[in-house]
Design a protein around this motif. Structure first.
Motif, short mmCIF file in Angstrom:
data_model
loop_
_atom_site.label_atom_id
_atom_site.label_comp_id
_atom_site.label_asym_id
_atom_site.label_seq_id
_atom_site.Cartn_x
_atom_site.Cartn_y
_atom_site.Cartn_z
N ASN A 12 0.87 -1.18 0.00
CA ASN A 12 0.00 0.00 0.00
C ASN A 12 0.91 1.22 0.00
O ASN A 12 1.49 1.56 1.03
CB ASN A 12 -0.89 -0.04 1.25
N LYS A 14 0.16 4.27 -0.34
CA LYS A 14 -0.48 5.47 0.24
C LYS A 14 -0.20 6.69 -0.67
O LYS A 14 -0.13 6.54 -1.88
CB LYS A 14 0.01 5.70 1.66
N HIS A 102 -9.53 1.18 4.86
CA HIS A 102 -8.24 1.35 5.54
C HIS A 102 -8.43 2.29 6.73
O HIS A 102 -9.21 3.24 6.66
CB HIS A 102 -7.20 1.92 4.57
N GLU A 174 -5.44 -4.98 10.63
CA GLU A 174 -4.37 -4.01 10.84
C GLU A 174 -4.62 -3.24 12.13
O GLU A 174 -5.40 -2.27 12.12
CB GLU A 174 -4.32 -3.02 9.69
N ALA A 178 -0.25 -0.26 15.30
CA ALA A 178 0.94 -0.87 14.68
C ALA A 178 1.23 -0.27 13.31
O ALA A 178 2.25 -0.57 12.71
CB ALA A 178 0.74 -2.37 14.55
N ILE A 179 0.33 0.59 12.80
CA ILE A 179 0.50 1.10 11.44
C ILE A 179 1.44 2.30 11.45
O ILE A 179 1.18 3.31 12.09
CB ILE A 179 -0.86 1.49 10.81
N GLY A 180 2.56 2.14 10.75
CA GLY A 180 3.52 3.23 10.60
C GLY A 180 4.25 3.59 11.88
O GLY A 180 4.90 4.63 11.96
N GLY A 217 -1.44 -6.55 8.81
CA GLY A 217 -0.76 -5.32 8.43
C GLY A 217 -0.42 -4.51 9.66
O GLY A 217 -1.20 -4.46 10.62
N GLY A 218 0.73 -3.85 9.61
CA GLY A 218 1.16 -3.01 10.73
C GLY A 218 2.64 -3.22 10.96
O GLY A 218 3.03 -4.20 11.59
N SER A 219 3.46 -2.32 10.35
CA SER A 219 4.91 -2.37 10.51
C SER A 219 5.52 -3.71 10.12
O SER A 219 6.44 -4.21 10.78
CB SER A 219 5.31 -1.97 11.95
N LEU A 238 -0.30 -6.86 4.44
CA LEU A 238 -0.56 -5.58 3.77
C LEU A 238 0.52 -4.66 4.31
O LEU A 238 0.59 -4.42 5.52
CB LEU A 238 -1.97 -5.07 4.08
N GLY A 240 2.78 -1.16 4.30
CA GLY A 240 2.83 0.26 3.96
C GLY A 240 4.26 0.69 3.71
O GLY A 240 4.82 0.48 2.64
N GLY A 241 4.87 1.28 4.74
CA GLY A 241 6.20 1.90 4.61
C GLY A 241 7.24 1.02 3.90
O GLY A 241 7.95 1.50 3.00
#
Ligand code: PEP
Length: 259
Positions: A12, A14, A102, A174, A178-180, A217-219, A238, A240-241
Motif C-alpha cells: 500500500n 499510500k 483502511h 491491521e 501498529a501502522i507506521g 498489516g502493521g509495521s 498488507l 505500507g512503509g
C-alpha cells in the motif's frame, strides 16, 4: 499460512510515489523477483490513483505477474462526486484489488462502516476484489475491546453478502497502533486476531470463510515477516512503509528464503 490459501503480499503505497517513481519501483521490484516467488506468493501493488495507468502499462508491456490494486473507490458508477473515482474506472485499468476501509480512511477521512460496506459491494459489482481492512485502536486494545471492534467491523462489512461474493474478498487485520509506528503485533496476537476474523466470517458466510485470505498489516518488515507467516491464520501481509522500497518489498515477498 495455510496449505490451501495462497499467501498474498500487498504493498500500500499510500500518498507516495509520483507516476514516474512508481514505474521505477515496479520495474526494480520485478528485477528482484522470479517465477518461484510469483508461484509461492501473490504480489500486489497499490499505487496512488495518479500512478495506476503508468503501473498498469508497465506491468502489461513487460508481462510482470504483479497484480494491480487501488487504495480507494467511490461506490457509485458515475455522477456528481467531485474528486472521486468509480469502480468502472478502476476496472478499465485492469485493477484487480481495491483496498476498502483502511484505518486512515476511517479515522482521517470519515469512512463509516456503512460506506465501507457499500464500497465492498461496488468493487465486487465491477468484477474486482476488495481488500477489506479492520483493526482496533490502542485504547480499544488496552481496554480489552479489540475483539469486539474487529468482529463488529467484519459483521458490518459482510452482513447480507452472498457466500460466492464473500469468497472473492481478502481481509487485512491491521491494528491501528501498529501502522507506521514500527511496533508490530506479536505473531501470536496477529494469529489470534486473524483467527477471530475468520471465525466471524464463518458465522456470516459459512464454510467459504476457510478460503478467504486474512492478511496482517502493521509495521511489516523484511525482519518480521517470516515469523508472522509461520502462523496458521496469517495468510500474508498488507505492507505500507516497507513496500515503498523495492529491495525491502522484494525481501518481504521472499520471506521463505530467510527461514
Ligand atoms: C498500512 O497502512 O496498511 C500499513 C500496514 O502501514 P505500515 O506497514 O507502514 O505500518
Amino acid at each position: 499460512m495455510s496449505a490451501t490459501r495462497k499467501p498474498m503480499i500487498a504493498g500500500n503505497w499510500k500518498m507516495h510515489h509520483t507516476h514516474l517513481e512508481a514505474i521505477q519501483v515496479v520495474q526494480k521490484l520485478s528485477y528482484r523477483l522470479d517465477g518461484d516467488d510469483y508461484e509461492a506468493v501473490e504480489v500486489v501493488v497499490c499505487p496512488a490513483f495518479t500512478a495506476l495507468r503508468s503501473v498498469q502499462t508497465t506491468i502489461d508491456s513487460d508481462r510482470i505477474p504483479i497484480a494491480l490494486g487501488a487504495q480507494n473507490v467511490y461506490p457509485e458508477p458515475q455522477g456528481a462526486f467531485t474528486g472521486e473515482v468509480s469502480p468502472g474506472m478502476l476496472a478499465k485499468l485492469n485493477v484487480s484489488y481495491v483496498i476498502v476501509g483502511h484505518s486512515e480512511r476511517r479515522e482521517i477521512l470519515g469512512d463509516t462502516d456503512d460506506l465501507v460496506a457499500r464500497k465492498l459491494r461496488a468493487v465486487l459489482g465491477a468484477g474486482m476484489r476488495p481488500i477489506v481492512c479492520c483493526g482496533e485502536t490502542l485504547d480499544e486494545r488496552e481496554s480489552g475491546a479489540a475483539e469486539e471492534k474487529v468482529a463488529g467491523q467484519i459483521r458490518a462489512a459482510y452482513h447480507g453478502l452472498k457466500a460466492a461474493d464473500a469468497e472473492q474478498t481478502v481481509v487485512a487485520y491491521e491494528p491501528i497502533w501498529a501502522i507506521g509506528t514500527g511496533r508490530n503485533a506479536t505473531p501470536d496476537d496477529a494469529n489470534t486476531m486473524c483467527g477471530l476474523v475468520r471465525a466471524t466470517l464463518r458465522e456470516i458466510v459459512g464454510s467459504v470463510a476457510e478460503g478467504i485470505r486474512v492478511l496482517y498489516g502493521g509495521s511489516v518488515k523484511p525482519g518480521n515477516i517470516a515469523e508472522l507467516m509461520a502462523e496458521p491464520e496469517v495468510d500474508g501481509g498488507l505492507v505500507g512503509g516497507a513496500s515503498l522500497d523495492p529491495d525491502d518489498f522484494a525481501r518481504i515477498v521472499q520471506y521463505r528464503r530467510s527461514k
